[in-house]
Design an enzyme around this catalytic site. Structure first.
Site, PDB file in Angstrom:
ATOM      1  N   ASN A   7       0.879  -1.164   0.000  1.00  0.00           N
ATOM      2  CA  ASN A   7       0.000   0.000   0.000  1.00  0.00           C
ATOM      3  C   ASN A   7       0.918   1.217   0.000  1.00  0.00           C
ATOM      4  O   ASN A   7       1.448   1.613   1.037  1.00  0.00           O
ATOM      5  CB  ASN A   7      -0.870  -0.052   1.266  1.00  0.00           C
ATOM      6  N   ARG A  95      -2.655  -1.987  -3.339  1.00  0.00           N
ATOM      7  CA  ARG A  95      -3.853  -1.178  -3.132  1.00  0.00           C
ATOM      8  C   ARG A  95      -3.738   0.021  -4.066  1.00  0.00           C
ATOM      9  O   ARG A  95      -2.743   0.753  -4.034  1.00  0.00           O
ATOM     10  CB  ARG A  95      -3.920  -0.698  -1.687  1.00  0.00           C
ATOM     11  N   HIS A 184     -12.697   3.188   0.275  1.00  0.00           N
ATOM     12  CA  HIS A 184     -12.714   2.135   1.311  1.00  0.00           C
ATOM     13  C   HIS A 184     -13.443   0.887   0.820  1.00  0.00           C
ATOM     14  O   HIS A 184     -13.940   0.090   1.630  1.00  0.00           O
ATOM     15  CB  HIS A 184     -13.436   2.593   2.606  1.00  0.00           C
ATOM     16  N   GLY A 214     -12.460   5.265  10.704  1.00  0.00           N
ATOM     17  CA  GLY A 214     -11.033   5.285  11.038  1.00  0.00           C
ATOM     18  C   GLY A 214     -10.562   6.718  10.901  1.00  0.00           C
ATOM     19  O   GLY A 214     -11.299   7.650  11.218  1.00  0.00           O
ATOM     20  N   ARG A 245     -11.243  15.809   8.159  1.00  0.00           N
ATOM     21  CA  ARG A 245     -12.040  16.142   6.968  1.00  0.00           C
ATOM     22  C   ARG A 245     -13.470  16.470   7.385  1.00  0.00           C
ATOM     23  O   ARG A 245     -14.049  15.772   8.221  1.00  0.00           O
ATOM     24  CB  ARG A 245     -12.038  14.965   5.995  1.00  0.00           C
ATOM     25  N   GLY A 334     -10.430   1.645  12.900  1.00  0.00           N
ATOM     26  CA  GLY A 334      -9.877   2.097  14.191  1.00  0.00           C
ATOM     27  C   GLY A 334     -10.909   2.535  15.211  1.00  0.00           C
ATOM     28  O   GLY A 334     -10.915   2.050  16.354  1.00  0.00           O
ATOM     29  N   GLU A 337     -13.932  -0.249  15.615  1.00  0.00           N
ATOM     30  CA  GLU A 337     -13.567  -1.450  16.376  1.00  0.00           C
ATOM     31  C   GLU A 337     -13.268  -1.144  17.837  1.00  0.00           C
ATOM     32  O   GLU A 337     -13.460  -1.993  18.705  1.00  0.00           O
ATOM     33  CB  GLU A 337     -12.327  -2.106  15.735  1.00  0.00           C
ATOM     34  N   GLU A 388      -7.824  -5.156   5.317  1.00  0.00           N
ATOM     35  CA  GLU A 388      -7.688  -4.860   3.888  1.00  0.00           C
ATOM     36  C   GLU A 388      -6.533  -5.636   3.267  1.00  0.00           C
ATOM     37  O   GLU A 388      -6.610  -6.042   2.111  1.00  0.00           O
ATOM     38  CB  GLU A 388      -7.498  -3.354   3.696  1.00  0.00           C
TER      39      GLU A 388
HETATM   40  P1  AMP Z   1      -7.606   3.619  11.168  1.00  0.00           P
HETATM   41  O1  AMP Z   1      -7.566   4.680  10.115  1.00  0.00           O
HETATM   42  O2  AMP Z   1      -8.610   2.552  10.909  1.00  0.00           O
HETATM   43  O3  AMP Z   1      -6.247   3.062  11.502  1.00  0.00           O
HETATM   44  O4  AMP Z   1      -8.119   4.351  12.522  1.00  0.00           O
HETATM   45  C1  AMP Z   1      -7.323   5.291  13.208  1.00  0.00           C
HETATM   46  C2  AMP Z   1      -8.159   6.022  14.243  1.00  0.00           C
HETATM   47  O5  AMP Z   1      -8.761   5.070  15.144  1.00  0.00           O
HETATM   48  C3  AMP Z   1      -7.352   6.925  15.174  1.00  0.00           C
HETATM   49  O6  AMP Z   1      -7.177   8.200  14.631  1.00  0.00           O
HETATM   50  C4  AMP Z   1      -8.218   6.971  16.418  1.00  0.00           C
HETATM   51  O7  AMP Z   1      -9.129   8.068  16.340  1.00  0.00           O
HETATM   52  C5  AMP Z   1      -9.014   5.696  16.391  1.00  0.00           C
HETATM   53  N1  AMP Z   1      -8.618   4.765  17.480  1.00  0.00           N
HETATM   54  C6  AMP Z   1      -7.597   3.905  17.501  1.00  0.00           C
HETATM   55  N2  AMP Z   1      -7.565   3.252  18.689  1.00  0.00           N
HETATM   56  C7  AMP Z   1      -8.606   3.707  19.418  1.00  0.00           C
HETATM   57  C8  AMP Z   1      -9.125   3.441  20.730  1.00  0.00           C
HETATM   58  N3  AMP Z   1      -8.561   2.541  21.516  1.00  0.00           N
HETATM   59  N4  AMP Z   1     -10.203   4.120  21.138  1.00  0.00           N
HETATM   60  C9  AMP Z   1     -10.794   5.035  20.333  1.00  0.00           C
HETATM   61  N5  AMP Z   1     -10.358   5.327  19.095  1.00  0.00           N
HETATM   62  C10 AMP Z   1      -9.279   4.680  18.644  1.00  0.00           C
END
Ligand code: AMP
Length: 402
Positions: A7, A95, A184, A214, A245, A334, A337, A388
């Site tokens: 990626n 990707r 996505h 995320g 954003r 993120g 989950e 992914e």
């Molecule tokens: P991703 O783009 O899927 O990697 O998501 C990243 C985002 O997930 C981060 O900017 C956080 O806002 C959120 N995140 C990651 N870990 C946690 C957590 N334990 N609790 C709440 N938000 C989280």
């Protein structure tokens, strides 16, 4: 049989090596700060069992070519033993962010495919050139190994015309290809098919709302296994409130800012992409920091959480209307989950529509697919970790095997 997934972003390259015998991750790494003064490479071997990371810090990584070479040096290091011979790699999956209207499926990369990815650069000027760089270097380093492009936009190519057209002069669609594309897609498709398996339903019969929260956020209405609408549009700015954003705004905000604040188009673009969303509302863009700030009494952080979760809820309503029958809602990525508060606030008040969360089940970080609704909730709620890389590896393997 091993698949390497790449990626390649504007200043970083994520890579993952998987054994397709058991879908185990053999190595997972990130080359960062490409083109900056001090580059950084992190790689974890057997990340499921080993915490230790190999980290190389400080070397200048001039460009994607040197970044990829350094990553491949690590992967072929005899001490690590994950790639003994480059011919062990049966395919490389890339990707690719924007496939425009040209790609409805993942595809083996040929000269024609490269030309089509190039053609779509105006639609993703930051992402597609970086993806092209990654493909070129991989072709050089792994000569003869099939290279596969998996497009972020492909899953959404089933969206019907009434949902992908903007109500602007039709010529702008014909000449400039301005329409909703969505992003996505690999993640939405992956969690939708996981959800079908979990519910014991064929994907072709499943109606599901998938919510990817995320750094970037998007929601997709999946009808009979196909995307029929999604919140991200021509670019990854529309729809839900994201880290930096804005998501949906009145399009007239652009003209207002230009006229009344003297801003240029470039400044407005930066404002909406990098200085808005949660960061714009409260100065913070990581949900963990936002919850800490709320606990400390920060009113703006509280407002930002309300704005974000209200927008999520509003789109669930819209997609219930678009779908008619909804079997499930899936949270992933993120925030989806890990953040039980965002999940709970997103579905709060939707009980009259048959969406009833099990608060105890919801009160956890999701490490494996988990049912988050009560037993008699008409519409099930699931937390399903997205993957992914695995999705790209599966698509690459399937294509490579013909
Ligand atoms: P991703 O783009 O899927 O990697 O998501 C990243 C985002 O997930 C981060 O900017 C956080 O806002 C959120 N995140 C990651 N870990 C946690 C957590 N334990 N609790 C709440 N938000 C989280």
């Amino acid at each position: 049989m091993k698949i390497l997934v790449i990626n390649s972003g504007s200043s970083s390259i994520k890579f993952q090596l998987l054994s397709m015998v058991d879908e185990a991750v053999l190595a997972s790494g990130l080359v960062e700060r490409i083109g900056e003064e001090e580059g950084l490479i992190k790689c974890t071997f057997m990340p499921d069992t080993v915490d230790e990371q190999v980290v190389k810090n400080g070397e200048v990584i001039a460009d994607h070519n040197s970044g990829m070479r350094l990553a491949v040096d690590l992967l072929t290091d005899p001490d690590q033993g994950v790639i003994a011979d480059r011919n062990d790699i049966s395919a490389i999956g890339h990707r690719v962010v924007h496939g425009g209207e040209d790609f409805h499926q993942p595809t083996i990369i040929t000269d024609e495919v490269m030309a089509a990815i190039e053609k779509n650069v105006p639609l993703a000027p930051l992402h597609n050139p970086a993806n092209i760089d990654g493909i070129r270097v991989a072709q050089e380093l792994f000569e003869g190994v099939p290279q596969v492009a998996v497009f972020d936009t492909a899953f959404h190519q089933t969206i019907p015309a009434h949902a992908y057209h903007y109500a602007i002069p039709y010529e702008l669609y014909e000449k400039e290809r301005i329409r909703r594309y969505g992003f996505h897609g690999t993640s939405h498709k992956f969690v939708a098919s996981e959800c079908a398996q979990l519910m014991g339903k064929p994907l072709e019969n499943l109606n599901v709302i998938t919510i990817h929260l995320g750094n970037g956020c998007s929601m997709t209405a999946v009808k009979n296994g196909q995307s029929i609408d999604t919140t991200l549009g021509l670019t990854p700015l529309e729809g839900l409130v994201m880290g930096t954003r804005s998501g949906d705004v009145d399009p007239a905000i652009h003209a207002f800012l230009a006229r009344n604040c003297g801003m240029t188009i470039g400044e407005i673009d930066t404002l909406l992409n990098k200085e808005s969303g949660m960061k714009g509302l409260c100065g913070l863009n990581d949900m963990r920091d936002i919850h800490d700030a709320i606990a400390a009494g920060d009113e703006r952080a509280k407002l930002a959480l309300e704005v974000q979760t209200y927008r999520n809820k509003k789109y669930i309503g819209a997609y219930m209307a678009a779908l008619g029958r909804v079997d499930a809602i899936v949270f992933t990525a993120g925030i989806g989950e890990n953040d039980e508060i965002v999940r709970a606030k997103t579905v709060a008040g939707l009980e009259p529509f048959g969406i009833v969360m099990d608060m105890e089940a919801n009160d956890q970080r999701i490490k494996k697919p988990t049912l988050l609704s009560v037993a008699d909730s008409k519409i099930q709620i699931w937390g399903i970790p997205t993957n992914e890389e695995l999705a790209i590896a599966r698509e690459s393997q399937a294509l490579q095997q013909g």
